[in-house]
Design a protein around this motif. Sequence first.
Motif, PDB file in Angstrom:
ATOM      1  N   GLU A   1       1.005   5.408  -0.216  1.00  0.00           N
ATOM      2  CA  GLU A   1       0.276   6.674  -0.070  1.00  0.00           C
ATOM      3  C   GLU A   1       1.281   7.820  -0.087  1.00  0.00           C
TER       4      GLU A   1
ATOM      5  N   LYS B   1      -4.402   0.611   7.632  1.00  0.00           N
ATOM      6  CA  LYS B   1      -4.519   2.056   7.434  1.00  0.00           C
ATOM      7  C   LYS B   1      -3.409   2.759   8.184  1.00  0.00           C
TER       8      LYS B   1
ATOM      9  N   ARG C   1       0.864  -1.191   0.000  1.00  0.00           N
ATOM     10  CA  ARG C   1       0.000   0.000   0.000  1.00  0.00           C
ATOM     11  C   ARG C   1       0.899   1.239   0.000  1.00  0.00           C
TER      12      ARG C   1
END
Length: 238
Positions: A151, A164, A149
């Motif tokens: 970001e 998250k 992931r």
Amino acid sequence: MTAHRTARLVLSLLAGFLLAGTVATVTATAAQAEDGYRFWGYYQWTNGQWAFSQKGADAYVPADGAVEGWRFALGGAKPRVPRAAGDFEAICGKTPAETGKKRVAVVVDPGTPEDAAAGETPGQATGTCVVTDPASNGAKILAAVGPVRIEKGLTCGVAGYPAKGCGDQVKNINVPATDAQVTLQIGASVGSSAKPSPAASSEEDSSTPWTGIIIAIVVVALLAGGGLILSRRRSAAK
């Protein structure tokens, strides 16, 4: 320089300062409360110890036989390196070398429950042998191990952990003086074009169907022969 690369560089430099003196073992001292960050740190196994990478994973190209390390942790003023040694032989020793490709061992350590954010549970530290193109960088190699992931150009989650958050600042953390070592769960190699040879059938197993057929033929022949003899005897008796 793009905004993503700038963000990655800033966090890397910040992590470098926070993790100054990155070595595999450190002198035990009492844990002290401090401010830090919760993030994935990127390391290379060098001269028998983990060293924090001076380049981002998308800018570093490990050589054949290298060992890459990723550790999720609360980072303070001391290193939080992977909790297992970068043993290339243990991770890649059973994976044959392939012409035109390189083997890189990857250690992924999700850290301890104390490192985890609320609601997150870290898994077991793993070791994976990645067989890949010689030009593959650290980011591509990590992506071969599991989903990553990203970001704002930062590595925020590896193989779904954490679900998250990304580089979150944490106040008053208590970093332990030392981290207990763990045993890696060695997984199957990825990227290799070599296919495992099918299990060879035993001689007994492979001969079983034919043995049954032969026995059946013999039994039928005996029964037919016996019937013929009995028929002739009856004819003679008449």
